[in-house]
Design an enzyme around this catalytic site. Structure first.
Site, mmCIF file in Angstrom:
data_model
loop_
_atom_site.group_PDB
_atom_site.id
_atom_site.type_symbol
_atom_site.label_atom_id
_atom_site.label_comp_id
_atom_site.label_asym_id
_atom_site.label_seq_id
_atom_site.Cartn_x
_atom_site.Cartn_y
_atom_site.Cartn_z
ATOM 1 N N GLY A 34 55.403 -59.027 -68.197
ATOM 2 C CA GLY A 34 55.153 -60.009 -67.150
ATOM 3 C C GLY A 34 53.851 -59.696 -66.439
ATOM 4 O O GLY A 34 53.420 -58.544 -66.409
ATOM 5 N N GLN A 66 47.819 -60.053 -59.711
ATOM 6 C CA GLN A 66 47.314 -58.859 -60.396
ATOM 7 C C GLN A 66 45.949 -59.079 -61.047
ATOM 8 O O GLN A 66 45.271 -58.116 -61.379
ATOM 9 C CB GLN A 66 48.313 -58.406 -61.471
ATOM 10 C CG GLN A 66 49.625 -57.898 -60.890
ATOM 11 C CD GLN A 66 50.612 -57.582 -61.988
ATOM 12 O OE1 GLN A 66 51.308 -58.456 -62.484
ATOM 13 N NE2 GLN A 66 50.652 -56.323 -62.405
ATOM 14 N N CYS A 70 54.818 -51.225 -64.162
ATOM 15 C CA CYS A 70 53.937 -52.320 -63.746
ATOM 16 C C CYS A 70 52.542 -52.088 -64.319
ATOM 17 O O CYS A 70 52.061 -50.953 -64.302
ATOM 18 C CB CYS A 70 53.874 -52.355 -62.218
ATOM 19 S SG CYS A 70 52.837 -53.656 -61.563
ATOM 20 N N LEU A 71 51.919 -53.164 -64.811
ATOM 21 C CA LEU A 71 50.574 -53.031 -65.377
ATOM 22 C C LEU A 71 49.551 -52.605 -64.320
ATOM 23 O O LEU A 71 48.488 -52.103 -64.657
ATOM 24 C CB LEU A 71 50.136 -54.347 -66.034
ATOM 25 C CG LEU A 71 50.908 -54.763 -67.287
ATOM 26 C CD1 LEU A 71 50.452 -56.134 -67.775
ATOM 27 C CD2 LEU A 71 50.746 -53.717 -68.390
ATOM 28 N N HIS A 120 60.542 -58.910 -59.995
ATOM 29 C CA HIS A 120 59.376 -58.021 -59.878
ATOM 30 C C HIS A 120 58.092 -58.843 -59.735
ATOM 31 O O HIS A 120 57.272 -58.581 -58.856
ATOM 32 C CB HIS A 120 59.331 -57.122 -61.131
ATOM 33 C CG HIS A 120 58.124 -56.249 -61.250
ATOM 34 N ND1 HIS A 120 58.193 -54.876 -61.216
ATOM 35 C CD2 HIS A 120 56.803 -56.543 -61.414
ATOM 36 C CE1 HIS A 120 56.973 -54.373 -61.341
ATOM 37 N NE2 HIS A 120 56.116 -55.365 -61.471
ATOM 38 N N GLU A 121 57.954 -59.865 -60.587
ATOM 39 C CA GLU A 121 56.726 -60.679 -60.549
ATOM 40 C C GLU A 121 56.646 -61.517 -59.274
ATOM 41 O O GLU A 121 55.571 -61.710 -58.713
ATOM 42 C CB GLU A 121 56.630 -61.579 -61.792
ATOM 43 C CG GLU A 121 56.644 -60.863 -63.135
ATOM 44 C CD GLU A 121 55.641 -59.726 -63.251
ATOM 45 O OE1 GLU A 121 54.590 -59.767 -62.600
ATOM 46 O OE2 GLU A 121 55.926 -58.775 -63.995
ATOM 47 N N HIS A 162 55.149 -59.612 -56.527
ATOM 48 C CA HIS A 162 53.678 -59.567 -56.566
ATOM 49 C C HIS A 162 53.083 -60.746 -55.795
ATOM 50 O O HIS A 162 52.087 -60.604 -55.093
ATOM 51 C CB HIS A 162 53.175 -59.621 -58.010
ATOM 52 C CG HIS A 162 53.157 -58.310 -58.724
ATOM 53 N ND1 HIS A 162 52.453 -57.210 -58.271
ATOM 54 C CD2 HIS A 162 53.745 -57.915 -59.878
ATOM 55 C CE1 HIS A 162 52.613 -56.202 -59.125
ATOM 56 N NE2 HIS A 162 53.396 -56.601 -60.099
HETATM 57 NI NI NI Z 1 54.015 -55.555 -61.781
#
Ligand code: NI
Length: 169
Positions: free
Chosen positions: A46, A51, A92-93, A134-135, A138
């Site tokens: 995701g 981000q 997380c990226l 989670h997304e 963000h």
């Molecule tokens: Ni993330």
């Protein structure tokens, strides 16, 4: 299509609150396609627009094993969640190589639009439910490490800053 740079924690821009998407146009579809390519390239399941430093309520996801079920989510709103929640390991990226346990609702129903402006409700469980929560965090400027203890978070910040300095050399 283009690969987009992913903001790395603790970049303060990760704490920006996203505004709703207002136009379902070619620009939105190009951004979503670029985000999907960036997510696939990085091996994530995701990615939120926050981000990639675009502060609009847009998420891309693909939780399939085969990596062939791209999902574009615009202006998500949770309309129902289970009473039960569960601790799950997340990554997380924007915080590479850090994994820790976060509590999330076991299932959620999320009203969403796609990149063409079609509305539907996603009934999410398991990995899908974790990922979408989670997304959506963000989009509110929240990174998962903020659920951890201040001590752990400080340790992660130090580790991230050190990794960045070493990259720069
Ligand atoms: Ni993330």
């Amino acid at each position: 299509m283009a690969l987009l740079p992913i903001l790395q924690y603790p970049d303060p821009r990760l704490h920006t609150v996203a505004r709703p998407v207002s136009a379902f146009d070619a620009r939105l579809r190009t951004l979503a396609a670029d985000m999907l390519q960036t997510m696939y390239e990085s091996g994530g399941i995701g990615l939120a627009a926050t981000q990639v430093d675009v502060h609009e309520r847009l998420i891309v996801m693909d939780i399939s094993e085969e990596r062939n079920q791209p999902l574009v989510i615009v202006n998500p709103e949770i309309v129902w969640h289970s009473e039960a929640s569960k601790l799950n390991e997340e990554g997380c990226l924007s915080v590479p190589a850090v994994y820790d346990r976060v509590e999330r609702f076991e299932s959620v129903h999320v009203r969403v639009w796609d990149e063409h402006g079609a509305q539907r409700t996603i009934e999410a469980q398991d990995v899908m439910a974790i990922c979408i929560q989670h997304e959506m965090d963000h989009l509110l400027g929240k990174v998962f490490v903020e659920y951890l203890s201040p001590l752990k978070r400080d340790r992660i910040k130090k580790k991230m800053r050190k990794a960045r300095r070493e990259d720069a050399h």
